[in-house]
Design a protein around this motif. Structure first.
Motif, PDB file in Angstrom:
ATOM      1  N   TYR A 231       6.676   9.839   0.197  1.00  0.00           N
ATOM      2  CA  TYR A 231       5.874   8.634   0.407  1.00  0.00           C
ATOM      3  C   TYR A 231       5.032   8.355  -0.826  1.00  0.00           C
ATOM      4  CZ  TYR A 231       1.506  11.190   1.680  1.00  0.00           C
ATOM      5  OH  TYR A 231       0.371  11.983   1.687  1.00  0.00           O
ATOM      6  N   TYR A 232       4.729   7.077  -1.013  1.00  0.00           N
ATOM      7  CA  TYR A 232       4.139   6.604  -2.263  1.00  0.00           C
ATOM      8  C   TYR A 232       2.963   5.678  -1.979  1.00  0.00           C
ATOM      9  CZ  TYR A 232       8.794   8.072  -3.792  1.00  0.00           C
ATOM     10  OH  TYR A 232       9.945   8.788  -4.008  1.00  0.00           O
TER      11      TYR A 232
ATOM     12  N   ILE B 246       0.823  -1.212   0.000  1.00  0.00           N
ATOM     13  CA  ILE B 246       0.000   0.000   0.000  1.00  0.00           C
ATOM     14  C   ILE B 246       0.856   1.261   0.000  1.00  0.00           C
ATOM     15  CG2 ILE B 246      -1.770   1.287   1.256  1.00  0.00           C
ATOM     16  CD1 ILE B 246      -2.765  -1.423   2.333  1.00  0.00           C
ATOM     17  N   THR B 247       1.662   1.445   1.034  1.00  0.00           N
ATOM     18  CA  THR B 247       2.427   2.685   1.171  1.00  0.00           C
ATOM     19  C   THR B 247       3.895   2.410   1.413  1.00  0.00           C
ATOM     20  OG1 THR B 247       0.507   3.851   2.086  1.00  0.00           O
ATOM     21  CG2 THR B 247       2.660   4.830   2.492  1.00  0.00           C
ATOM     22  N   LEU B 248       4.742   3.151   0.725  1.00  0.00           N
ATOM     23  CA  LEU B 248       6.185   3.111   0.928  1.00  0.00           C
ATOM     24  C   LEU B 248       6.631   4.504   1.335  1.00  0.00           C
ATOM     25  CD1 LEU B 248       9.072   1.874   0.612  1.00  0.00           C
ATOM     26  CD2 LEU B 248       8.985   2.672  -1.768  1.00  0.00           C
ATOM     27  N   ILE B 249       7.443   4.590   2.395  1.00  0.00           N
ATOM     28  CA  ILE B 249       8.002   5.860   2.843  1.00  0.00           C
ATOM     29  C   ILE B 249       9.513   5.738   2.790  1.00  0.00           C
ATOM     30  CG2 ILE B 249       8.167   7.529   4.731  1.00  0.00           C
ATOM     31  CD1 ILE B 249       5.493   6.465   5.765  1.00  0.00           C
TER      32      ILE B 249
ATOM     33  N   ASP C  60       3.915   8.631  -6.337  1.00  0.00           N
ATOM     34  CA  ASP C  60       4.067   9.716  -5.368  1.00  0.00           C
ATOM     35  C   ASP C  60       2.698  10.166  -4.859  1.00  0.00           C
ATOM     36  OD1 ASP C  60       4.262  12.597  -4.457  1.00  0.00           O
ATOM     37  OD2 ASP C  60       6.375  12.173  -4.807  1.00  0.00           O
ATOM     38  N   ALA C  61       2.495  10.042  -3.543  1.00  0.00           N
ATOM     39  CA  ALA C  61       1.179  10.321  -2.957  1.00  0.00           C
ATOM     40  C   ALA C  61       0.802  11.790  -3.071  1.00  0.00           C
ATOM     41  CB  ALA C  61       1.151   9.881  -1.504  1.00  0.00           C
ATOM     42  N   THR C  62       1.784  12.689  -3.000  1.00  0.00           N
ATOM     43  CA  THR C  62       1.461  14.112  -3.109  1.00  0.00           C
ATOM     44  C   THR C  62       1.003  14.466  -4.522  1.00  0.00           C
ATOM     45  OG1 THR C  62       3.772  14.703  -3.566  1.00  0.00           O
ATOM     46  CG2 THR C  62       3.080  14.695  -1.272  1.00  0.00           C
ATOM     47  N   GLU C  63       1.567  13.796  -5.525  1.00  0.00           N
ATOM     48  CA  GLU C  63       1.132  14.036  -6.896  1.00  0.00           C
ATOM     49  C   GLU C  63      -0.276  13.490  -7.113  1.00  0.00           C
ATOM     50  OE1 GLU C  63       3.953  12.603  -9.717  1.00  0.00           O
ATOM     51  OE2 GLU C  63       5.642  13.651  -8.796  1.00  0.00           O
ATOM     52  N   LEU C  64      -0.558  12.323  -6.539  1.00  0.00           N
ATOM     53  CA  LEU C  64      -1.910  11.761  -6.641  1.00  0.00           C
ATOM     54  C   LEU C  64      -2.930  12.705  -6.013  1.00  0.00           C
ATOM     55  CD1 LEU C  64      -1.558   7.954  -5.789  1.00  0.00           C
ATOM     56  CD2 LEU C  64      -2.628   8.906  -7.829  1.00  0.00           C
ATOM     57  N   ALA C  65      -2.624  13.159  -4.784  1.00  0.00           N
ATOM     58  CA  ALA C  65      -3.560  14.022  -4.068  1.00  0.00           C
ATOM     59  C   ALA C  65      -3.722  15.369  -4.759  1.00  0.00           C
ATOM     60  CB  ALA C  65      -3.079  14.226  -2.632  1.00  0.00           C
TER      61      ALA C  65
END
Length: 438
Positions: A95-96, A87-90, A101-106
């Motif tokens: 973090y992904y 699910i998540t890699l930091i 990249d979670a920030t790009e998704l959000a």
């Protein structure tokens, strides 16, 4: 890792390296004695190490056994338990989610879209979650019965329980059933909350889009948090905050949710377990402490006396530092950039930067997401607990994602052994108070 005691003949005789007993136990997540129990039952073969110093095991065979038994990953050097997750890699201060990249998704997709993608791996633009009438009615009745002073997390916990009671399929742990429950539960939690004092129950229905996307859940959550009208930059910030906070690897509440899922608790019970842990001041409630600090900074006109008071009394300065990031929390960085486009957020944003700069004289701590949530809540006229509410609603999707993973593992695998430190048996039976005097 290759067993250093294995000879060249050993390495040449097998396509995979040999593992020592200790390495095999770590890879399987068991005690060394259990490794030999596997050997005695014929589940694992061993070979005497050169010189007769213990046994070695074929790594491929060990991995195959691990897949059959649902292994626990080896514990990292810190001694903390580790579990496989996709699910998540930091890493490297980023973090992904599923490798992205979670920030790009959000920044590009709405909360429901990111949640759906995290659950299924499929991106469904425009997806919106809907609260079933029966579940919403039950949740609202339960929430309305609580005392007026109840906190938002109290209300969310009660809403989860009420929604569970009207879902006859809650014990169906198939992937499709769990996803259906999740898509229903999250909007039920939002809409069961009472509107903020003075807010319209339905919010600003005439508002358009936020950053070119319909921020469905964020728009419904806004009037639960504040009576101020929703402007598009603020809605975009709230929606992005929801998407950013969906998951953050095995945080305390997520670990609790996985333990519940390991016992095959239904998804509503999994969310209840997460909410119980989230309420702690070191987790979901941390943004409330940052909110109060920023309010005080604004009232006193400077962060210097406020930070000094915290340090003098031995308290941590809220909203600063994160054990997983050496520099600024990427979630905070993303939200600060959005808050810069919210005119009414300027004073609170300046106060937050003042806190960071002032504290840097004492310790090189960077802003974390709690400070960013505090800027949003303070500047939007929200209560101190608003950040906790955002955190809880958002993280519900992450707990469901982890539950889906855990349902596929060996049940009840998270069973640590206690390090007993009490009196050694046998001890005499205790006497009732006063019995010896009779």
């Amino acid at each position: 890792m290759k067993d250093q005691a294995a000879s060249g003949d050993d390495r040449g005789a097998s396509a995979s390296p040999r593992l020592s007993t200790r390495e095999t136990a770590a890879r399987l997540g068991v005690k060394p004695e259990t490794v030999y129990a596997y050997v005695s039952r014929g589940q694992l073969s061993s070979r005497r190490a050169p010189g007769g110093r213990g046994s070695t095991f074929d790594a491929a065979e060990v991995d195959a056994l691990a897949r059959r038994t649902g292994r626990r990953d080896p514990s990292p050097a810190t001694g903390d338990p580790g579990f496989r997750t996709g699910i998540t890699l930091i890493e490297s201060d980023r973090y992904y989610f599923r490798g992205v990249d979670a920030t790009e998704l959000a920044g590009r997709y709405a909360y429901e879209e990111v949640a759906e993608w995290l659950w299924t791996g499929d991106l469904r633009p425009g997806i919106r979650f809907t609260a079933p009438d029966e579940a919403l009615a039950a949740a609202r009745r339960a929430v309305d019965a609580l005392p007026a002073h109840s906190g938002s997390t109290d209300r969310l916990r009660v809403a989860v329980i009420a929604a569970a009671t009207v879902d006859p399929l809650r014990f169906d742990l198939s992937r499709e059933a769990v996803l259906a429950s999740a898509r229903n539960l999250i909007p039920t939690l939002v809409e069961a909350l009472p509107p903020a004092a003075g807010a319209s129950p339905t919010g600003d229905a005439t508002a358009g889009t936020a950053n070119g996307r319909r921020a469905g859940l964020a728009r419904r959550l806004w009037p639960k948090l504040t009576a101020r009208p929703a402007d598009e930059p603020s809605i975009a910030t709230l929606d992005t905050a929801l998407a950013l906070l969906i998951d953050h690897d095995l945080a305390a509440s997520t670990l609790a949710a996985r333990v519940a899922a390991s016992a095959h608790a239904h998804p509503y019970a999994v969310v209840s377990a997460g909410l119980g842990v989230l309420e702690g001041p070191l987790h979901g409630a941390a943004s409330g402490l940052a909110h109060r600090m920023l309010t005080e900074v604004l009232e006193r006109g400077s962060a210097v006396p406020v930070v000094a008071d915290h340090l003098r009394t031995g308290r941590r300065v809220p909203g600063l530092g994160h054990r997983l990031y050496a520099s600024e929390d990427p979630r905070a960085r993303t939200l600060f950039a959005l808050l810069a486009d919210v005119p009414q957020a300027a004073p609170a944003l300046a106060a937050a930067r003042d806190v960071v700069t002032t504290t840097a004289r004492h310790a090189p701590l960077h802003a974390n997401v709690d400070l960013a949530l505090a800027v949003l809540s303070v500047s939007s006229g929200m209560a101190a607990e608003a950040g906790e509410t955002v955190f809880a609603v958002s993280r519900t999707a992450g707990w469901i994602a982890h539950a889906l993973e855990e349902y596929g593992e060996r049940p009840l695998r998270m069973r640590p052994t206690g390090q007993y430190g009490g009196p050694r048996p046998p001890q005499p039976l205790p006497s009732a108070t006063g019995e010896a005097l009779q």
